[in-house]
Design an enzyme around this catalytic site. Sequence first.
Site, PDB file in Angstrom:
ATOM      1  CB  ALA A  79      -0.883   0.017   1.255  1.00 14.06           C
ATOM      2  CB  THR A 128      -5.308   1.375   8.751  1.00 13.60           C
ATOM      3  OG1 THR A 128      -5.136   2.335   9.781  1.00 13.60           O
ATOM      4  CG2 THR A 128      -6.172   1.986   7.654  1.00 13.60           C
ATOM      5  CG  ASP A 129      -6.501   2.407  13.963  1.00 15.61           C
ATOM      6  OD1 ASP A 129      -5.893   2.944  13.015  1.00 15.61           O
ATOM      7  OD2 ASP A 129      -6.172   2.575  15.161  1.00 15.61           O
ATOM      8  CD  GLU A 130      -4.585   6.502   9.852  1.00 16.26           C
ATOM      9  OE1 GLU A 130      -4.878   7.305   8.967  1.00 16.26           O
ATOM     10  OE2 GLU A 130      -3.432   6.370  10.307  1.00 16.26           O
ATOM     11  CE1 TYR A 153      -2.720   4.048   4.386  1.00 19.39           C
ATOM     12  CE2 TYR A 153      -3.618   4.882   6.454  1.00 19.39           C
ATOM     13  CZ  TYR A 153      -3.033   3.855   5.724  1.00 19.39           C
ATOM     14  OH  TYR A 153      -2.769   2.648   6.332  1.00 19.39           O
ATOM     15  CE  LYS A 157      -4.863  -0.198   4.038  1.00 23.50           C
ATOM     16  NZ  LYS A 157      -3.972  -1.241   3.404  1.00 23.50           N
ATOM     17  NE  ARG A 217      -2.677   8.955  14.956  1.00 26.16           N
ATOM     18  CZ  ARG A 217      -3.523   9.995  14.996  1.00 26.16           C
ATOM     19  NH1 ARG A 217      -4.259  10.219  16.080  1.00 26.16           N
ATOM     20  NH2 ARG A 217      -3.652  10.792  13.965  1.00 26.16           N
TER      21      ARG A 217
END
Length: 354
Positions: A79, A128-130, A153, A157, A217
């Site tokens: 990625a 990702t958790d994002e 980003y 994802k 974070r």
Amino acid sequence: MTGGAGFIGSNYLHWMVSRHPEIRFVNLDLLTYAGNLANIESISAEANYEFVQGDITDSALVEMLFQTHGFDTVVHFAAESHVDRSIEDPLSFVRTNVIGTTILLETARTFWKASDSMSLCRFHHVSTDEVYGSLGTTGQFLESTPYAPRSPYAASKASSDHFVRAFAETYGLPILITNCSNNFGPYQFPEKLIPLTIVNAVSEQAIPVYGRGDNIRDWLFVLDHCEALELVLQRGTPGQTYLIGGGNEWSNLDLVNKILDRVDESLSRPEGTGRALVSFVDDRPGHDFRYSVNTDRIQAELDWRPSHSLDEALELTVTWYLENQDWIECVKDESYMRYYDRMYGDRISNKDDG
Ligand code: NAD
Ligand code: TDX
């Protein structure tokens, strides 16, 4: 697997290749700025490992690799991974993260639907958790939290996750998705907060902290992540999503200061040398305030929890960077980007095809 020359992918190879001599690993990686063959040099001679330099958006190459190797498993790390770069150049994130993932899915579907053993195949998508957006001061992400990505980003994802799920629903592809929190550890490219802090601290350069440094974070040591990924691949329920987090919530400023104190101690420098390098800079546009990951599902189903405390993992990480100044120098002067030709030129499968 894809993206095995990057940070998490290379740690995964270190974790998996010698543990699993029964598995043949083929690592497809384009070697963008984020890919570094030095990360996996010690694995390159293993009998059950092969490297292929190539692009996941090159459908002819991906098809050829499926035909040649008859893969029954894809573990997909490749990625574009840096939020700040996605703000500068969102389209390259769409290209690799969305189109590249969909090409892998489509190729896997085409090959696996023709086989009798599709139910034994696995497409493991590392995410990702994002994708869940930004939390306030309380609460946690759950697997059921609605998607609300806020950076290009995260949007790319999220889109890739949707395609992975769509292929499961529509075609019955046996997928697994893991959404993890911020990783750190050896081989992380020093554009991300923790390695940037260590590398700049060593050379006594300014450490840029966005805004007031109060964003939070949830930090996960990369080897704990790799252990979780192995368990999910071996025993995860097809179609399922698993959140993976370290349970270590820190504000950026507190974490940076903690690391700086550790570097000072390791280098026997006067207390406060590192902290004096902190430089507050303009905030990241759309900066997510807080991430926090609920790991009840993976704990209950797969009995996973992180094995390292934050202090242990930071100690290992700081020590690794201090002991690997050559790696840092090659990254800084960009000579690692020539490493591929120098070290592996004639051993790379598709080298002659360009
Ligand atoms: P990274 O940027 O360190 O590595 C990415 C790798 O993918 C590099 O080796 C690069 O050469 C390769 N690559 C990029 N584009 C490619 C393409 N078109 N074709 C083939 N290879 C390509 O990333 P990372 O930090 O190791 O992250 C790995 C995965 O984990 C990513 O999917 C990322 O979204 C996800 N993730 C990372 C974190 C983190 O904290 N680092 C957290 C959550 C999820
Ligand atoms: O110089 C910096 N100064 C700073 O204050 C950098 C690079 C970051 N930050 C802040 C921004 C974030 O709040 O530190 C925090 C962490 O930043 P990054 O290391 O860039 O990570 P983040 O944006 O949180 O995203 C990471 O975790 C989720 C990875 O890069 C993603 O690939 C992953 O999906």
